[in-house]
Design a protein around this motif. Structure first.
Motif, PDB file in Angstrom:
ATOM      1  N   ALA A 209       0.610  -1.179   0.041  1.00 45.06           N
ATOM      2  CA  ALA A 209       0.134   0.123  -0.216  1.00 45.06           C
ATOM      3  C   ALA A 209       0.850   1.186   0.069  1.00 45.06           C
ATOM      4  O   ALA A 209       0.292   2.439  -0.488  1.00 45.06           O
ATOM      5  CB  ALA A 209      -0.930  -0.021   1.211  1.00 45.06           C
ATOM      6  N   LYS A 210       1.985   1.085   0.664  1.00 49.14           N
ATOM      7  CA  LYS A 210       3.008   2.251   0.537  1.00 49.14           C
ATOM      8  C   LYS A 210       2.324   3.395   1.235  1.00 49.14           C
ATOM      9  O   LYS A 210       2.466   4.626   1.026  1.00 49.14           O
ATOM     10  CB  LYS A 210       3.498   2.984  -0.739  1.00 49.14           C
ATOM     11  N   LEU A 211       1.333   3.250   2.242  1.00 45.56           N
ATOM     12  CA  LEU A 211       0.733   4.246   3.133  1.00 45.56           C
ATOM     13  C   LEU A 211       0.630   3.836   4.436  1.00 45.56           C
ATOM     14  O   LEU A 211       0.473   2.738   4.826  1.00 45.56           O
ATOM     15  CB  LEU A 211      -0.701   4.393   2.573  1.00 45.56           C
ATOM     16  N   SER A 212       0.551   4.795   5.147  1.00 44.37           N
ATOM     17  CA  SER A 212       0.918   4.639   7.004  1.00 44.37           C
ATOM     18  C   SER A 212      -0.353   5.102   7.484  1.00 44.37           C
ATOM     19  O   SER A 212      -0.465   6.267   7.362  1.00 44.37           O
ATOM     20  CB  SER A 212       2.195   5.303   7.540  1.00 44.37           C
ATOM     21  N   PRO A 213      -0.914   4.212   8.167  1.00 44.81           N
ATOM     22  CA  PRO A 213      -2.208   4.531   8.898  1.00 44.81           C
ATOM     23  C   PRO A 213      -1.996   5.489  10.098  1.00 44.81           C
ATOM     24  O   PRO A 213      -2.674   6.433  10.304  1.00 44.81           O
ATOM     25  CB  PRO A 213      -2.671   3.057   9.526  1.00 44.81           C
ATOM     26  N   SER A 214      -0.647   5.469  10.773  1.00 45.46           N
ATOM     27  CA  SER A 214      -0.384   6.619  11.562  1.00 45.46           C
ATOM     28  C   SER A 214      -0.261   7.751  11.045  1.00 45.46           C
ATOM     29  O   SER A 214      -0.825   8.968  11.526  1.00 45.46           O
ATOM     30  CB  SER A 214       0.843   6.142  12.483  1.00 45.46           C
ATOM     31  N   GLU A 312       3.832  10.756   0.875  1.00 45.10           N
ATOM     32  CA  GLU A 312       2.563  10.540   1.641  1.00 45.10           C
ATOM     33  C   GLU A 312       2.096  11.825   2.398  1.00 45.10           C
ATOM     34  O   GLU A 312       0.915  12.051   2.224  1.00 45.10           O
ATOM     35  CB  GLU A 312       2.723   9.442   2.560  1.00 45.10           C
ATOM     36  N   GLU A 313       3.030  12.512   2.906  1.00 44.95           N
ATOM     37  CA  GLU A 313       2.794  13.624   3.767  1.00 44.95           C
ATOM     38  C   GLU A 313       1.922  14.855   2.507  1.00 44.95           C
ATOM     39  O   GLU A 313       1.213  15.348   2.790  1.00 44.95           O
ATOM     40  CB  GLU A 313       4.136  14.208   4.358  1.00 44.95           C
ATOM     41  N   ALA A 314       2.759  15.052   1.572  1.00 47.64           N
ATOM     42  CA  ALA A 314       2.125  15.839   0.353  1.00 47.64           C
ATOM     43  C   ALA A 314       0.949  15.363   0.055  1.00 47.64           C
ATOM     44  O   ALA A 314      -0.189  16.326  -0.185  1.00 47.64           O
ATOM     45  CB  ALA A 314       3.075  15.838  -0.759  1.00 47.64           C
ATOM     46  N   LEU A 315       0.501  14.135  -0.073  1.00 50.04           N
ATOM     47  CA  LEU A 315      -0.899  13.784  -0.582  1.00 50.04           C
ATOM     48  C   LEU A 315      -1.756  14.233   0.315  1.00 50.04           C
ATOM     49  O   LEU A 315      -2.969  14.648   0.139  1.00 50.04           O
ATOM     50  CB  LEU A 315      -0.601  12.229  -0.677  1.00 50.04           C
ATOM     51  N   TYR A 316      -1.480  13.685   1.746  1.00 50.19           N
ATOM     52  CA  TYR A 316      -2.524  14.164   2.824  1.00 50.19           C
ATOM     53  C   TYR A 316      -2.847  15.776   2.713  1.00 50.19           C
ATOM     54  O   TYR A 316      -3.914  15.993   3.181  1.00 50.19           O
ATOM     55  CB  TYR A 316      -2.148  13.660   4.267  1.00 50.19           C
ATOM     56  N   ARG A 317      -1.791  16.293   2.903  1.00 52.73           N
ATOM     57  CA  ARG A 317      -1.928  17.905   2.957  1.00 52.73           C
ATOM     58  C   ARG A 317      -2.718  18.302   1.717  1.00 52.73           C
ATOM     59  O   ARG A 317      -3.508  19.385   1.899  1.00 52.73           O
ATOM     60  CB  ARG A 317      -0.634  18.530   3.021  1.00 52.73           C
ATOM     61  N   LYS A 318      -2.622  17.847   0.655  1.00 50.81           N
ATOM     62  CA  LYS A 318      -3.111  18.216  -0.358  1.00 50.81           C
ATOM     63  C   LYS A 318      -4.824  17.987  -0.395  1.00 50.81           C
ATOM     64  O   LYS A 318      -5.857  18.636  -0.933  1.00 50.81           O
ATOM     65  CB  LYS A 318      -2.757  17.606  -1.902  1.00 50.81           C
TER      66      LYS A 318
END
Length: 370
Positions: A209-214, A312-318
């Motif tokens: 998934a390359k995504l972190s639930p935390s 991942e951080e840029a994805l969630y901020r967007k």
């Protein structure tokens, strides 16, 4: 065997994802034919890996057979028309000229496929008589990838998308209820393509998934939920998912309707989702590697109008600051850029099959001197 088994004039064979599925573009064509008077005297054959896994809409005119058995090859040769989204011949080559071979394909390709592919196992393409495209972009791709003429490709739209525009579709509420999603929650659908250069010991494609639930909880917090949908080619889901795993949900169209935002990468789902006018984000953490190992038909940053995020951080901020009106403009731009067909795709496809059947039969009879 083909010399001794002649096709039945009114029989059609359906194969979806090599017998693993009952859906995609193949299923709506079958359902439409069941109700179409032009096919009222026809018989239908569905091939599955497990014939007990799926319940069909009809049992009077339709039979189920197990793929890769003697019965399968008997009905392959007995059928007048083959309809698939991948392949019927299972790596062999036994199609006769009196059989109409229809390939709906299963997603508009950004990644290299067919004769354009870097992978030897994808280079061996079959000779299709008729293909369907979602728009003008993929017409050009199919000509190169499958060595097929433009006259053999019909711009019909994708039949599987029709259900998304049905006025009585209750998929949004049905999916959210099934996975216990509150109506006020923002529901994300992460649907990446597969990496054919990542395999397990037995050769099956694997998924990470390359995504972190935390990180997800830290940057988005309450009010956001994530569904993860692996690609149909993935056979090894052993990596699992700490999010909501919807890989086994039968219709991805329901998931698209239920979600508020799509996160993808190099997958054809981007084309389908753009028809809904909802936000699309591309999580391209491995773009350089993917271009090197698999290859793309386009310069992705130049081709896609959507936001691309490498981390991942840029994805969630967007996601936090998404502008839905700006995203709608991106969707419309993309639809126009690719010439996508939005509705009536099943009707268009069945009409094309019927017309091509008649032309195909006339041609074969002429060659036989009838």
């Amino acid at each position: 065997a083909g010399l001794f088994i002649r096709p039945t004039d009114k029989m059609i064979l359906f194969v979806c994802y090599g017998g693993r599925k009952y859906g995609d573009n193949v299923k709506p064509i079958y359902l439409h034919m069941l109700e179409d008077n032009r096919f009222r005297e026809w018989k239908f054959v569905w091939a599955f890996r497990n014939i007990n896994e799926f319940e069909l809409a009809d049992s009077k005119r339709t039979i189920k057979i197990q793929i890769d058995t003697p019965a399968y090859y008997y009905y392959v040769l007995k059928s007048k028309c083959w309809i698939t989204n991948v392949s019927v011949q299972r790596g062999l080559n036994f199609k006769r000229k009196d059989i109409l071979y229809v390939n709906t394909w299963h997603g508009v390709p950004l990644k290299l496929i067919g004769k354009c592919s870097k992978s030897a196992h994808l280079n061996n393409v079959e000779a299709f008589d008729l293909m369907f495209s979602e728009g003008m972009y993929d017409v050009q791709i199919y000509q190169k990838a499958f060595d097929i003429s433009e006259t053999q490709i019909r711009v019909t739209g994708y039949p599987r998308n029709d259900q998304m525009f049905s006025p009585n579709n209750e998929a949004r509420s049905r999916v959210r209820k099934k996975y216990k999603i509150e109506e006020g929650d923002t529901l994300l659908l992460y649907a990446p393509t597969y990496r054919d250069y990542r395999k397990n010991e037995s050769g099956g494609f694997t998924f990470e998934a390359k995504l972190s639930p935390s990180v997800f909880r830290e940057l988005l917090g309450e009010g956001y939920k994530m569904m993860v949908r692996t690609h149909g080619a993935i056979e090894d889901n052993s990596a699992g998912s700490d999010f909501i795993d919807v890989s086994d949900y039968p219709d991805v169209e329901d998931l698209m309707l239920a979600s508020d935002i799509l996160i993808s990468d190099y997958s054809g789902i981007i084309f389908d989702y753009s028809l809904l006018g909802k936000p699309i984000l591309c999580y391209t953490y491995d773009l350089a590697e993917y271009e090197r190992e698999r290859g793309l038909f386009v310069d992705l940053p130049a081709f896609l109008p959507f936001f691309m995020c490498e981390t991942e951080e840029a994805l969630y901020r967007k996601i936090k600051t998404i502008d839905k009106q700006e995203c709608l403009k991106q969707d419309v731009q993309f639809q126009e850029q690719c010439g996508l067909i939005r509705i009536n795709a099943t009707h268009n496809a069945v009409n094309a099959i019927y017309e091509e059947m008649n032309k195909h039969s006339d041609y074969v009879n002429m060659k036989r001197g009838k």
